[in-house]
Design an enzyme around this catalytic site. Structure first.
Site, PDB file in Angstrom:
ATOM      1  N   LYS A   1      -4.732  12.420  20.184  1.00 55.88           N
ATOM      2  CA  LYS A   1      -3.851  11.719  18.859  1.00 55.88           C
ATOM      3  C   LYS A   1      -2.375  12.314  18.913  1.00 55.88           C
ATOM      4  CE  LYS A   1      -4.704  10.918  14.047  1.00 55.88           C
ATOM      5  NZ  LYS A   1      -5.420  11.521  12.867  1.00 55.88           N
TER       6      LYS A   1
HETATM    7  O1  G3P Z   1      -5.906  11.083   9.396  1.00 56.26           O
HETATM    8  C1  G3P Z   1      -4.734  10.356   8.897  1.00 56.26           C
HETATM    9  C2  G3P Z   1      -5.084   9.687   7.916  1.00 56.26           C
HETATM   10  O2  G3P Z   1      -6.085   8.881   7.486  1.00 56.26           O
HETATM   11  C3  G3P Z   1      -4.455  10.353   6.516  1.00 56.26           C
HETATM   12  O3  G3P Z   1      -4.708  10.136   5.416  1.00 56.26           O
HETATM   13  O4  G3P Z   1      -5.250  10.093   2.877  1.00 56.26           O
HETATM   14  O5  G3P Z   1      -3.814  11.856   4.117  1.00 56.26           O
HETATM   15  O6  G3P Z   1      -2.753   9.525   3.694  1.00 56.26           O
HETATM   16  P1  G3P Z   1      -4.166  10.351   3.991  1.00 56.26           P
END
Ligand code: G3P
Length: 215
Positions: free
Chosen positions: A85
């Site tokens: 990633k």
């Molecule tokens: O892993 C990346 C993404 O899914 C992060 O989500 O909830 O931290 O905006 P969030």
């Protein structure tokens, strides 16, 4: 549509895998820090062993080309399930191009615009991760980004997969499916929520009552 769980918590990954509908795992430095992970590589190996053939996104910490390449190659060697990633920055895009040439799968993360998704796809990214919840948080329409990327990738037959990320609830997931996202990554709680409907609970309660009358 493939379902990934967005967590570094081993219990959540185990539970999600046991549901029989899990296709992979995504993590990020914040999720690793939340779990207090010290040996990141060992943690990734454990996760890979828990998900069968599932895809596991492991994020690099470096932000310069040489650092990203060094970390990414090491991560890719940990296990065949690993996808590297990489953040959506110019150095990251250069690295994605090289990883692609080396046959290493990549997930370009922190995508907030269609132009960014197109650039990552041109570099050969296996996945792009648009963060729809974070766009909604700041008053933009995250779902329209998914639709736009889908349209662009379909226009040109681009094979890069849309990995919808930052999904916060069931409606996000359903709308991503309607838009044609290839993968959705969700917190464990969101996956649990997908199963729920009060009419299912009510209906089952009645069926069980009636079944008891029969025998
Ligand atoms: O892993 C990346 C993404 O899914 C992060 O989500 O909830 O931290 O905006 P969030």
């Amino acid at each position: 549509m493939r379902f990934f769980v967005d967590t570094a918590n081993l219990n959540e990954i185990r539970e999600a895998a046991a549901m029989g509908i899990l296709d992979g795992v995504t993590t990020n430095p914040s999720l690793m820090a939340k779990e207090g992970v010290k040996d990141v590589n060992a943690h990734y190996k454990t996760i890979c062993e828990m998900v069968g053939n599932g895809d596991v996104s492991a994020e690099v910490f470096a932000t310069d080309y040489d650092g990203i390449m060094k970390e990414g190659r090491l991560l890719a060697q940990l296990h065949s399930n690993i996808t590297v990633k990489v953040p959506m920055i110019p150095e990251g895009i250069k690295a994605i191009r090289t990883f692609t040439e080396e046959g290493i799968r990549t997930n370009c993360t922190l995508i907030f615009s269609s132009a960014q998704a197109l650039i990552a796809a041109k570099a050969g990214a296996t996945y792009v991760s648009p963060f729809l919840g974070r766009l909604d948080d700041v008053g933009h329409n995250g779902m329209s980004l998914i639709a736009s990327i889908r349209q662009i990738f379909s226009n040109y037959g681009i094979e890069t997969q849309i990995l919808a990320a930052s999904i916060r609830h069931t409606l996000h997931l359903v709308q991503c499916a309607e838009m044609g996202a290839d993968v959705a990554t969700m917190p464990y709680k969101v996956i649990e929520g997908l199963f729920k409907h009060p009419l299912t609970d009510k209906g089952l309660e009645q069926f069980l009552k009636d079944a008891a009358k029969i025998g």
